[in-house]
Design an enzyme around this catalytic site. Structure first.
Site, PDB file in Angstrom:
ATOM      1  CE  LYS A   5      54.963  19.623 -24.973  1.00 18.15           C
ATOM      2  NZ  LYS A   5      56.225  19.770 -25.723  1.00 18.15           N
ATOM      3  CG  HIS A  34      59.457  22.159 -29.390  1.00 20.94           C
ATOM      4  ND1 HIS A  34      59.362  20.969 -30.050  1.00 20.94           N
ATOM      5  CD2 HIS A  34      60.327  22.914 -30.109  1.00 20.94           C
ATOM      6  CE1 HIS A  34      60.124  20.999 -31.139  1.00 20.94           C
ATOM      7  NE2 HIS A  34      60.729  22.165 -31.184  1.00 20.94           N
ATOM      8  CE1 TYR A  52      56.380  15.347 -28.306  1.00 21.12           C
ATOM      9  CE2 TYR A  52      55.442  13.920 -29.982  1.00 21.12           C
ATOM     10  CZ  TYR A  52      56.498  14.669 -29.499  1.00 21.12           C
ATOM     11  OH  TYR A  52      57.662  14.727 -30.207  1.00 21.12           O
ATOM     12  CG  ASP A  70      63.551  22.494 -33.116  1.00 26.50           C
ATOM     13  OD1 ASP A  70      62.561  23.197 -32.836  1.00 26.50           O
ATOM     14  OD2 ASP A  70      63.518  21.253 -33.080  1.00 26.50           O
TER      15      ASP A  70
END
Length: 179
Positions: free
Chosen positions: A71, A61, A131, A165
């Site tokens: 991130k 992603h 995250y 996905d």
């Protein structure tokens, strides 16, 4: 914390000092000065976590510009194989990836710069991933790369996946928007 550069420019594995005592462990996941000294982003706009079971693969992603983001990820329960793929066309490591085992036992953290696709595979019975991201979620910028592309050798070629996905384009077919 120790900041270990990876093969991919701007991507670091962070090794915090873990303080153990009779109660358990204490781990510092962010230290402003350590990040600033390495030129790493320190303004995170959102924080979230995912819980997954063994054999789940999430990814790969990213968010496209102008909503792309840095991130900072770590595992607070269990263990995952974390993978990032360099999508930046001008990068010397464009199209290359790294793999890092993240676990609650070793407390390591992965700092992922803008322009990298991110995913992970759950190695333990369960895993919780945290995250921190430098931009807010933008549905129109949300994107991904098919997990079987980019030369990544996953530990399982029949993982548990979301329909989303499964539907991403392969890296080789994707026209990267990252310079």
């Amino acid at each position: 914390m120790d900041v270990i550069p990876s093969l991919i420019p701007g991507c670091y594995e962070l090794l915090p000092r873990i303080i153990h005592d009779t109660r358990g462990a204490f781990i510092k996941t962010f230290h402003f000065d350590s990040f600033r000294e390495k030129g790493m982003e320190t303004r995170f706009q959102e924080q979230y976590y995912s819980r997954s079971r063994k054999r789940v693969l999430r990814g790969l992603h990213f968010q496209n510009p102008p909503h792309d983001h840095v991130k900072l990820v770590y595992c607070t329960e269990g263990e995952v194989l974390d993978v990032v793929l360099d999508m930046r066309r001008s990068s010397p490591t464009y199209g290359r990836h790294i793999k890092v085992n993240l676990s609650s036992n070793n407390g390591n953290i992965l700092y992922i710069p803008k322009g990298l696709a991110h995913g992970f595979y759950v190695l333990s019975e369960h895993a919780t991933m945290v995250y921190n991201v430098s931009s807010t979620y933008s549905p129109e910028s949300d994107d991904g790369i098919h997990w079987t592309s980019g030369g990544i050798d996953w530990p399982d070629m029949d993982p548990i996946l979301s329909d989303r996905d499964r539907g991403f384009k392969r890296f080789e077919e994707y026209e990267s928007k990252f310079i």
